[in-house]
Scaffold this motif. Sequence first.
Motif, mmCIF file in Angstrom:
data_model
loop_
_atom_site.group_PDB
_atom_site.id
_atom_site.type_symbol
_atom_site.label_atom_id
_atom_site.label_comp_id
_atom_site.label_asym_id
_atom_site.label_seq_id
_atom_site.Cartn_x
_atom_site.Cartn_y
_atom_site.Cartn_z
ATOM 1 N N TRP A 117 0.540 -0.853 -0.410
ATOM 2 C CA TRP A 117 0.186 -0.052 -0.122
ATOM 3 C C TRP A 117 1.316 1.356 -0.072
ATOM 4 C CZ3 TRP A 117 -0.561 4.208 4.389
ATOM 5 C CH2 TRP A 117 -1.567 4.532 3.683
ATOM 6 N N LEU A 118 1.109 1.322 0.847
ATOM 7 C CA LEU A 118 2.966 2.194 0.385
ATOM 8 C C LEU A 118 3.134 2.675 -0.687
ATOM 9 C CD1 LEU A 118 4.564 2.905 4.386
ATOM 10 C CD2 LEU A 118 2.387 4.436 3.736
ATOM 11 N N GLY A 119 3.711 1.409 -1.261
ATOM 12 C CA GLY A 119 3.969 1.534 -2.353
ATOM 13 C C GLY A 119 3.153 2.463 -3.665
ATOM 14 N N GLY A 120 2.587 2.306 -3.276
ATOM 15 C CA GLY A 120 1.186 2.943 -4.497
ATOM 16 C C GLY A 120 0.673 3.805 -3.767
ATOM 17 N N TYR A 121 0.968 4.149 -2.326
ATOM 18 C CA TYR A 121 0.245 5.919 -2.066
ATOM 19 C C TYR A 121 1.242 6.745 -1.931
ATOM 20 C CZ TYR A 121 -1.136 9.027 1.480
ATOM 21 O OH TYR A 121 -0.839 10.323 1.778
ATOM 22 N N LEU A 122 3.200 5.912 -1.326
ATOM 23 C CA LEU A 122 3.304 7.269 -1.790
ATOM 24 C C LEU A 122 4.762 7.623 -3.646
ATOM 25 C CD1 LEU A 122 6.421 5.765 1.354
ATOM 26 C CD2 LEU A 122 4.281 7.918 1.079
ATOM 27 N N TYR A 123 4.512 6.388 -4.290
ATOM 28 C CA TYR A 123 3.747 6.980 -5.498
ATOM 29 C C TYR A 123 3.488 7.725 -6.106
ATOM 30 C CZ TYR A 123 4.197 6.223 -10.837
ATOM 31 O OH TYR A 123 4.670 6.972 -12.124
ATOM 32 N N ASP A 124 1.771 7.652 -5.783
ATOM 33 C CA ASP A 124 0.723 9.194 -6.088
ATOM 34 C C ASP A 124 1.248 9.926 -5.898
ATOM 35 O OD1 ASP A 124 -0.547 6.804 -7.632
ATOM 36 O OD2 ASP A 124 -2.047 6.799 -6.326
ATOM 37 N N MET A 125 2.537 10.096 -4.363
ATOM 38 C CA MET A 125 2.359 11.388 -3.774
ATOM 39 C C MET A 125 3.150 12.358 -4.559
ATOM 40 S SD MET A 125 3.416 12.515 0.221
ATOM 41 C CE MET A 125 1.328 11.957 1.293
ATOM 42 N N ASN A 126 4.377 11.473 -4.042
ATOM 43 C CA ASN A 126 6.137 12.124 -4.685
ATOM 44 C C ASN A 126 6.075 11.598 -7.027
ATOM 45 O OD1 ASN A 126 6.583 12.590 -2.023
ATOM 46 N ND2 ASN A 126 6.734 10.536 -1.326
ATOM 47 N N GLY A 127 4.951 10.948 -6.840
ATOM 48 C CA GLY A 127 5.343 10.724 -8.242
ATOM 49 C C GLY A 127 6.836 10.023 -8.616
ATOM 50 N N ASN A 128 7.499 8.578 -7.681
ATOM 51 C CA ASN A 128 8.437 7.852 -7.515
ATOM 52 C C ASN A 128 8.347 7.322 -6.274
ATOM 53 O OD1 ASN A 128 10.151 9.059 -5.140
ATOM 54 N ND2 ASN A 128 10.672 10.704 -6.486
ATOM 55 N N TYR A 129 9.783 6.050 -6.233
ATOM 56 C CA TYR A 129 9.181 5.412 -5.452
ATOM 57 C C TYR A 129 10.899 5.602 -4.176
ATOM 58 C CZ TYR A 129 5.847 1.926 -7.130
ATOM 59 O OH TYR A 129 5.105 1.861 -8.345
ATOM 60 N N ASP A 130 11.580 6.610 -4.448
ATOM 61 C CA ASP A 130 12.387 6.937 -3.297
ATOM 62 C C ASP A 130 12.419 6.221 -1.450
ATOM 63 O OD1 ASP A 130 13.741 6.795 -5.349
ATOM 64 O OD2 ASP A 130 14.218 9.065 -5.745
ATOM 65 N N MET A 131 10.919 7.664 -1.648
ATOM 66 C CA MET A 131 10.629 6.984 0.057
ATOM 67 C C MET A 131 10.615 5.552 0.527
ATOM 68 S SD MET A 131 10.914 9.647 1.395
ATOM 69 C CE MET A 131 10.595 9.116 3.469
ATOM 70 N N VAL A 132 10.279 4.376 0.054
ATOM 71 C CA VAL A 132 10.099 3.130 0.429
ATOM 72 C C VAL A 132 11.148 2.441 0.452
ATOM 73 C CG1 VAL A 132 8.571 1.241 -0.061
ATOM 74 C CG2 VAL A 132 7.009 3.749 -1.204
ATOM 75 N N TRP A 133 12.393 2.501 -0.948
ATOM 76 C CA TRP A 133 12.906 1.987 -0.523
ATOM 77 C C TRP A 133 14.416 2.568 0.522
ATOM 78 C CZ3 TRP A 133 13.918 -2.049 -3.599
ATOM 79 C CH2 TRP A 133 13.962 -1.553 -5.143
ATOM 80 N N TYR A 134 13.950 3.617 0.304
ATOM 81 C CA TYR A 134 14.499 3.843 1.693
ATOM 82 C C TYR A 134 14.409 3.142 3.044
ATOM 83 C CZ TYR A 134 16.524 8.162 -1.183
ATOM 84 O OH TYR A 134 16.924 8.385 -2.403
ATOM 85 N N LEU A 135 13.039 3.314 3.045
ATOM 86 C CA LEU A 135 11.970 2.224 4.589
ATOM 87 C C LEU A 135 12.134 0.949 4.420
ATOM 88 C CD1 LEU A 135 10.601 2.921 6.888
ATOM 89 C CD2 LEU A 135 8.296 2.816 5.319
ATOM 90 N N SER A 136 12.372 0.707 3.338
ATOM 91 C CA SER A 136 12.842 -0.893 3.896
ATOM 92 C C SER A 136 14.666 -0.913 3.734
ATOM 93 C CB SER A 136 12.946 -1.341 1.659
ATOM 94 O OG SER A 136 13.240 -2.574 1.517
ATOM 95 N N ILE A 137 15.323 -0.246 3.605
ATOM 96 C CA ILE A 137 16.649 0.063 4.270
ATOM 97 C C ILE A 137 16.334 -0.296 5.329
ATOM 98 C CG2 ILE A 137 18.829 0.961 4.030
ATOM 99 C CD1 ILE A 137 18.285 1.445 1.180
#
Length: 398
Positions: A352-372
């Motif tokens: 869900w965050l992958g889709g939500y943050l993508y729609d919000m920011n236009g990229n997946y960067d924040m989710v990658w950082y959170l995963s790390i």
Amino acid sequence: MLQVLLCGGMVVTLAMGIRHGFGLWLLPITQDMGWTRESFSLAIAIQNLSWGIFGIFVGMIADRIGAFKVLICGSVLYALGLIGMALSPSTLMFALTTGVVIGAAQAGTTYAVIYGVLGRQIPAARRSWAMGVTAAAGSFGQFFMVPVEGTLIAQFGWSNALLILAAMALIICVLAFGLREPGFTGGAAPKREQTIGHALKEAWTNPSFVLLLAGYFVCGFQVMFIGVHMPSYLKDFGMAPHVASIGLALVGLFNIFGTYLAGNLGQKYPMHKRYVLSGIYGMRSVITVLFLLIPLTEWSVYIFTAAMGFLWLSTVPLTNATIAQIFGVQHLSMLGGFVFFSHQIGSFMGVWLGGYLYDMNGNYDMVWYLSIALGIFAALVNLPVRETALVRQPTASA
């Protein structure tokens, strides 16, 4: 033992193989139906949460009546859910069928149920190895089924491809006959030395159980974010669809070796599985950092997915074998269901965050950082786990 391993492995191959390819449907469905990525992601996130919630109760039922009937029901639900996924006219119906129904079906056809059978039918001296073999079968399912699903979509369209998968899901009904357990054939469960209530109290007051829950949350977050959003992530960088298909297939291929090795390590070092788990989570973060730092090419994708695949489901046999080692096998499906519920909460958040943050920011960067960051957290929380078997007082029996 061979029959149990073979049939259990084939069930997991089908059930996990089908679900690992769902990311391939994200773009075809959203583009054809005019839905957002978040709508699709939410349905898959609900699926993972549903899987986790139903898994607790399915585990209780499987511990009481055996796996056979549970697998039959799960197979039928899987087929119905895939049909609903193909024919849903709205995002609400899509969330109910793809989310709730398929999630319930996965609870009845995957690890918690199959590992319960393995725990009861295979001696402790071979249990971690057997769980590793079965997890490897699930990985082979991803390696085999993801390219198959991609081909079905290309040849028949996304909707018809789902209907074909629905027919394939019914094969689990046949395989269930090879997992009928002698102790349950008379219609009653074997005598229990411990009640469900006592088993739950014992587990939830044990710090090691809680730590395993926390680590498994991270596992779910990472694998589902990558599994569902990797095709779209690569598409955004102009890569052809076959790159994602090959990448996800490599995850499945290399996880065959990773899960088998993890099971063997757990068997060889029964009191040090926590260190292997910690290493797996830590390496995931290191590999992700390297993937984001180097230029994105087809080969960097293949190297990343192969490396991540080696660590993909390696946590599964180690975590479940640790639970069996600490608490025994009487309520293994139920306790495994609770731990897997934590995994699925993580899966919900990752998808869900992958889709939500993508729609919000236009990229997946924040989710990658959170995963790390979560990978580092999981590496740390697994270190204090105590793997010594509990010694119960006679008064605790029921």
